[in-house]
Design a protein around this motif. Structure first.
Motif, short mmCIF file in Angstrom:
data_model
loop_
_atom_site.label_atom_id
_atom_site.label_comp_id
_atom_site.label_asym_id
_atom_site.label_seq_id
_atom_site.Cartn_x
_atom_site.Cartn_y
_atom_site.Cartn_z
N TYR A 1 -6.72 7.51 12.77
CA TYR A 1 -6.55 6.25 12.05
C TYR A 1 -7.70 5.29 12.33
O TYR A 1 -8.16 5.18 13.49
CB TYR A 1 -5.23 5.55 12.49
CG TYR A 1 -5.30 4.10 12.16
CD1 TYR A 1 -5.65 3.15 13.13
CD2 TYR A 1 -5.16 3.68 10.84
CE1 TYR A 1 -5.81 1.82 12.79
CE2 TYR A 1 -5.31 2.36 10.51
CZ TYR A 1 -5.64 1.43 11.48
OH TYR A 1 -5.81 0.12 11.14
N GLU B 1 2.27 -6.48 11.20
CA GLU B 1 1.76 -6.28 9.83
C GLU B 1 2.77 -5.56 8.95
O GLU B 1 2.75 -5.67 7.74
CB GLU B 1 0.45 -5.51 9.83
CG GLU B 1 0.59 -4.08 10.24
CD GLU B 1 -0.74 -3.36 10.27
OE1 GLU B 1 -1.72 -3.91 10.83
OE2 GLU B 1 -0.82 -2.28 9.70
N ASN C 1 0.82 -1.21 0.00
CA ASN C 1 0.00 0.00 0.00
C ASN C 1 0.86 1.27 0.00
O ASN C 1 1.65 1.48 0.92
CB ASN C 1 -0.91 0.00 1.23
CG ASN C 1 -2.15 0.83 1.00
OD1 ASN C 1 -2.27 1.51 -0.02
ND2 ASN C 1 -3.07 0.78 1.94
N GLU D 1 -7.96 -11.20 9.75
CA GLU D 1 -8.57 -9.89 9.52
C GLU D 1 -9.29 -9.92 8.18
O GLU D 1 -8.79 -10.46 7.20
CB GLU D 1 -7.49 -8.81 9.50
CG GLU D 1 -8.03 -7.42 9.25
CD GLU D 1 -6.94 -6.36 9.30
OE1 GLU D 1 -5.77 -6.72 9.44
OE2 GLU D 1 -7.27 -5.17 9.20
N ASP E 1 -6.12 -3.60 1.30
CA ASP E 1 -4.91 -3.52 0.48
C ASP E 1 -4.15 -4.84 0.40
O ASP E 1 -3.10 -4.91 -0.22
CB ASP E 1 -3.98 -2.38 0.92
CG ASP E 1 -3.74 -2.33 2.41
OD1 ASP E 1 -4.65 -1.85 3.13
OD2 ASP E 1 -2.67 -2.75 2.87
N HIS F 1 -1.74 1.19 16.37
CA HIS F 1 -1.08 1.63 15.12
C HIS F 1 0.28 2.29 15.35
O HIS F 1 0.55 3.36 14.80
CB HIS F 1 -2.00 2.56 14.34
CG HIS F 1 -2.02 2.25 12.87
ND1 HIS F 1 -1.48 3.07 11.94
CD2 HIS F 1 -2.49 1.19 12.20
CE1 HIS F 1 -1.63 2.55 10.73
NE2 HIS F 1 -2.25 1.40 10.85
#
Ligand code: GCO
Ligand code: MG
Length: 411
Positions: free
Chosen positions: A159, A271, A37, A348, A325, A221
């Motif tokens: 976010y 991730e 992404n 997810e 993404d 995040h």
């Protein structure tokens, strides 16, 4: 079974995707997801300019040798671009091998370890009423685990919170696509203290409204220092989260020692990681509970299976990344692997845009709170190249972030 062609397809049905298509001398075609992404063209160029020609003439069945050839032969180790490129090649070769064997990929990976892969969806809301509506919508869709992201008083955007209740451009309700189509990344503002004051009250309200059983997840995040992450984990313990994700930047894997010593809230990391080395301390010292790397970002089926076998020694489970993404090719590969893994944890799952599904075909089946992969041989991808051509690449970037005083911060 010789590799005859390796084609890189960049298309943007709803958002940008990079797909590798490998064709063998027997006419068998395999697909791999190479989407990174905000850096899609870097991986497309890596594949087109430095990898595709090396594949021609190689035996498509030699997956491990090809993986090692591309990993060690590239000389420069690791990194998101290289490992996404290797992931796409690896995934396409596993697709080919399973098609040649006439079985769905998960059968080659050990067969079914469960009926389906349990998933979690993304609920969000700028304030509680909107958040509650989003949670209800995901419960109605059949999700049994829900990630909760919320606005923060005083911050214009945060976010994980959809800008609107419906994307309006063909996406589903409550979807959240973080990359924005623009020539430059958007800039957001962040206030950690306001966030830390606010989040516990949100989970208090959610538990009061939806009860103690619903599996709740939250993604910090990468925005907290280790001691702030420890504080958040501790204040959220009464709300019994399924996991708290990316609580602190984990390049310094040892930072999680401090967090772990203060809280029993389960932790998910990775991730943004792409090799087993990124997890060496996190796994061997049991500093996390879930590994986030999906097939698309961490060297493919071969790379992620290696990480998960290492994780299994420490009772750590998978929690593969699966936002929009990760393309339907990458999602299919993660679900095939997840179905077979003994130490699968949760997947997810953000519903892809209708335009995306039209290009890639229906690759996974969502029912009873989980996903099953296609029963067709291989990954079950039906990629419509003519339709893909109608969606040319458009620059799109993930936002950047600054603190109130203007200091650049993790987004
Ligand atoms: C998640 C991730 C995403 C990322 C996005 C980056 O947990 O799904 O944090 O929201 O920000 O996938 O491309
Ligand atoms: Mg995340």
């Amino acid at each position: 079974m010789r590799i005859d062609r390796a084609d890189v397809i960049v298309t943007s049905p709803g958002r940008n995707f990079v797909t590798l298509k490998i064709t063998t001398s027997d006419g068998v075609v395999g697909y791999g997801d190479a989407t990174l992404n905000g850096r899609e063209l870097a991986v497309a160029g890596y594949l087109r300019d430095h990898v595709a020609a090396l594949l021609i003439g190689r035996d498509a069945h030699n997956i491990e040798d090809t993986w090692q050839y591309l990993y060690r032969g590239g000389y420069w180790r690791r990194g998101p671009v290289t490992m996404a490129a290797i992931a796409a090649v690896d995934t396409a070769l596993w697709d080919i091998k399973a098609k040649a064997a006439g079985m769905p990929l998960y059968q080659l990976l050990g067969g079914e370890s469960r009926e389906r892969c349990r998933v979690y969806g993304h609920a969000s809301g700028r304030e509680l009423p909107e958040l509650f509506d989003s949670i209800r919508a995901h419960l109605e869709l059949g999700f049994t685990a829900i990630r909760v992201q919320t606005g923060v008083p005083g911050l214009p955007s945060v976010y994980g919170v959809a800008a609107s209740l419906a994307s309006g451009d063909g996406g589903g309700r409550y979807d959240y696509e973080p990359a924005r189509r623009s020539a430059r990344p958007a800039e957001e503002v962040w206030d950690t203290r306001a966030y830390l004051r606010h989040v516990p009250s949100v989970f208090e309200a959610v538990r009061h409204e939806f009860g103690p059983e619903l599996a709740l997840l939250h993604d910090a995040h990468h925005r907290l220092t280790p001691i702030q992450a420890a504080r958040l984990g501790k204040t959220l313990e009464p709300y019994d989260l399924f996991w708290l994700e990316d609580v602190t930047p984990a390049e310094n894997q040892e930072a999680l020692r401090l967090v772990r010593s203060h809280t029993t809230t389960p932790l998910a990391i990775g991730e943004v990681f792409n090799t087993i080395w990124d997890y060496q301390t996190l796994i061997s010292e049991q500093l996390i509970d879930y590994v986030r790397s999906p097939v698309t970002h961490a060297g493919g089926i071969t790379g992620v299976r290696r990480i998960m076998d290492f994780a299994a020694m420490y009772q750590i489970k998978s929690g593969m990344h699966g936002p929009t993404d990760v393309s339907p090719v990458g999602m299919s590969a993660s679900v095939h692997l997840g179905l077979a893994l003994h130490n699968f944890g949760i997947q997810e799952y953000m519903l892809h845009d209708e335009r995306t599904n039209a290009v890639f075909g229906p690759t996974v089946e969502f029912a009873d709170g989980g996903l099953r992969p296609s029963q067709e041989p291989g990954l079950g991808i039906h990629f419509d190249e003519r339709l893909a051509e109608k969606y040319p690449y458009e620059p799109a970037y993930l936002p950047t972030n600054r603190l109130l005083d203007g200091t650049v911060h993790d987004w």
